[in-house]
Design a protein around this motif. Structure first.
Motif, short mmCIF file in Angstrom:
data_model
loop_
_atom_site.label_atom_id
_atom_site.label_comp_id
_atom_site.label_asym_id
_atom_site.label_seq_id
_atom_site.Cartn_x
_atom_site.Cartn_y
_atom_site.Cartn_z
N GLY A 178 0.78 -1.17 -0.09
CA GLY A 178 -0.01 0.02 -0.16
C GLY A 178 0.79 1.20 -0.09
N LEU A 179 2.15 1.11 -0.06
CA LEU A 179 3.13 2.41 -0.02
C LEU A 179 2.66 3.09 -1.25
CD1 LEU A 179 5.37 3.85 1.66
CD2 LEU A 179 6.95 2.59 -0.09
N THR A 180 2.56 4.42 -1.07
CA THR A 180 2.49 5.49 -2.37
C THR A 180 3.72 6.17 -2.59
OG1 THR A 180 1.72 7.14 -0.88
CG2 THR A 180 -0.03 5.75 -1.53
N GLN A 181 3.73 6.90 -3.90
CA GLN A 181 5.07 7.41 -4.42
C GLN A 181 5.36 8.56 -3.37
OE1 GLN A 181 7.16 6.64 -6.87
NE2 GLN A 181 8.38 8.15 -6.11
N SER A 182 4.08 9.47 -2.98
CA SER A 182 4.39 10.46 -1.95
C SER A 182 5.01 10.13 -0.68
CB SER A 182 3.09 11.07 -1.70
OG SER A 182 2.22 10.24 -1.18
N GLN A 183 4.60 8.76 -0.17
CA GLN A 183 5.14 8.33 1.02
C GLN A 183 6.44 7.79 0.90
OE1 GLN A 183 2.33 5.14 1.29
NE2 GLN A 183 1.11 6.54 3.02
N LEU A 184 6.93 7.26 -0.31
CA LEU A 184 8.39 6.99 -0.74
C LEU A 184 9.09 8.42 -0.78
CD1 LEU A 184 9.79 4.37 -1.69
CD2 LEU A 184 9.54 5.14 -3.92
N GLN A 185 8.72 9.59 -1.38
CA GLN A 185 9.39 10.63 -1.22
C GLN A 185 9.48 11.26 0.13
OE1 GLN A 185 11.04 11.90 -4.06
NE2 GLN A 185 11.85 12.93 -2.42
N GLU A 186 8.49 11.02 0.92
CA GLU A 186 8.58 11.42 2.37
C GLU A 186 9.71 10.76 3.08
OE1 GLU A 186 5.50 12.42 6.22
OE2 GLU A 186 4.88 11.28 4.43
N SER A 187 9.65 9.55 2.82
CA SER A 187 10.95 8.81 3.49
C SER A 187 12.08 9.19 3.18
CB SER A 187 10.61 7.21 3.04
OG SER A 187 9.29 6.68 3.46
N THR A 188 12.26 9.45 1.82
CA THR A 188 13.76 9.94 1.51
C THR A 188 13.72 11.38 1.83
OG1 THR A 188 13.37 8.68 -0.67
CG2 THR A 188 14.74 10.91 -0.85
N ASN A 189 13.21 12.19 2.04
CA ASN A 189 13.23 13.40 2.58
C ASN A 189 13.60 13.44 3.87
OD1 ASN A 189 12.71 14.54 0.22
ND2 ASN A 189 10.60 15.32 0.65
N PHE A 190 12.92 12.79 4.85
CA PHE A 190 12.99 12.47 6.20
C PHE A 190 14.51 12.17 6.54
CE2 PHE A 190 12.95 9.99 9.97
CZ PHE A 190 12.53 10.77 10.93
N LEU A 191 15.02 11.07 5.91
CA LEU A 191 16.25 10.54 6.16
C LEU A 191 17.41 11.38 5.55
CD1 LEU A 191 15.93 6.74 5.28
CD2 LEU A 191 16.49 7.88 7.38
N ASN A 192 17.06 12.25 4.58
CA ASN A 192 18.35 13.18 4.03
C ASN A 192 18.40 14.19 5.16
OD1 ASN A 192 19.64 12.62 1.24
ND2 ASN A 192 17.25 12.53 0.58
#
Length: 362
Positions: A178-192
């Motif tokens: 159920g992961l969406t593209q926006s959630q994928l980007q949110e994960s990337t932003n958080f870790l960066n």
């Protein structure tokens, strides 16, 4: 020498005769791998009768330095005896020019990939030393420059880490349902935001912990991805993400003659599969920043197999320890040859990493 005296911790506790006989026994044992009898010693020109030699051998046995394996008439050094010999009597020279040239050439030919160079180091150590070669891959000390989650296929996400030193590491992880593209980007932003400019050891555990408690600002699905994606690099296992390269297991069978030897090799093969434990043993050499020797029961991992490990750290030009390498084999290893060989190989690996900026590929 008084047989009832306490077990010696230094050679000063042995008189000259006992020292000479002890040295000859250990040297003969390391040459042949066989227990040494009094007649064998007398033929080596020790200048004493077999009866006198036997009396001294009995004294050394009572001190725990010798034993009689397989009900043999001869004696072999115990692990304690080998340690005393290595620390006090072993003469360690430098490697010969030809051996240095071979190590230099083989590692230089490994190319610009660090994995290939480390694999070659393990292989050449096993061949030159006659045991199995072990190498741990480096820990990551360079700060993180960028992190990214990339959808690469159904149910799979590639985690990409780019470091300030230009090296890149990748891991494939399962995509949460159920992961969406926006959630994928949110994960990337958080870790960066959390990792940039910090080393993995400094940042990852805290980043995962932050994600678990950031429900107010971070989507739960994104938090789950962060935890899953970095389980191999962080969390409760400090050794995760590191590799152990083992080459030359067959060498351990080559000199195993008796059934007891074969059983010890079988147990050692089991030990070699316990990679986490072996990495921890090699880390002791990292911490010592010098060649370190483990003999038999000195380390719990080798207490059953009766093996010996010679290990050394490899470092960069700032003497930062990157990893460790070594040779494992029977306790009758040729220590005088193996110790400088391991030491020199570690130095060459460190120089190659520094000069070439070798990349660790996944």
């Amino acid at each position: 020498m008084n047989p009832s005296s306490p077990r010696p911790t230094t050679l000063a506790d042995l008189d000259a005769r006992a020292r000479d006989i002890f040295r000859d026994i250990v040297e003969a044992y390391l040459e042949t791998g066989e227990p040494v009898g009094s007649r064998t010693l007398s033929k080596r020109g020790i200048g004493l009768s077999p009866a006198s030699i036997r009396n001294t051998m009995a004294d050394l046995a009572s001190l725990g330095l010798l034993d009689a394996p397989h009900l043999s008439a001869g004696r072999a050094p115990t692990h304690m005896g080998l340690r005393l010999f290595v620390d006090g009597l072993l003469e360690i020279g430098d490697l010969g020019r030809d051996e240095k040239a071979e190590i230099d050439a083989r590692l230089a030919a490994a190319g610009s990939d660090l994995s290939s160079a480390l694999s070659e180091a393990s292989l050449l150590l096993s061949g030159l030393a006659g045991g199995a070669g072990l190498v741990t891959t480096p820990t990551r000390e360079s700060p993180v420059k960028h992190v990214e989650f990339v959808l690469v296929g159904p149910g799979q996400i590639l985690v990409v880490l780019v470091f300030d030193d230009g090296q890149v590491e990748n891991r494939l992880v399962q995509m949460p349902v159920g992961l969406t593209q926006s959630q994928l980007q949110e994960s990337t932003n958080f870790l960066n935001y959390r990792l940039k400019g910090r080393t993995l050891s400094e940042a990852l555990s805290q980043a995962v912990e932050d994600a678990r408690h950031a429900e107010a600002t971070l989507d739960k699905m994104a938090a789950h991805l962060i935890e899953a994606g970095f389980a191999e690099w962080s969390g409760e296992d400090p050794l995760a993400g590191r590799k152990l390269i083992v080459r030359g297991r067959a060498n351990l069978l080559a000199d195993s003659k008796a059934a007891g030897d074969l059983e010890r090799v079988r147990v050692l093969f089991d030990d070699l599969e316990r990679k986490r434990d072996l990495i921890q043993v090699l880390d002791a050499a990292r911490e010592a920043s010098a060649v370190k020797l483990f003999i038999g029961a000195e380390n719990p991992l080798f207490s059953m197999s009766g093996s010996a490990l010679v290990a050394a750290p490899y470092m960069d030009s700032q003497r930062r320890v990157l990893g460790a390498l070594g040779v494992i084999g029977p306790t009758r290893l040729n220590y005088a040859r193996v110790i400088p060989m391991v030491d020199y190989t570690a130095k060459v690996v460190g120089r190659l990493i520094e000069r070439r900026g070798l990349n660790l590929t996944e």
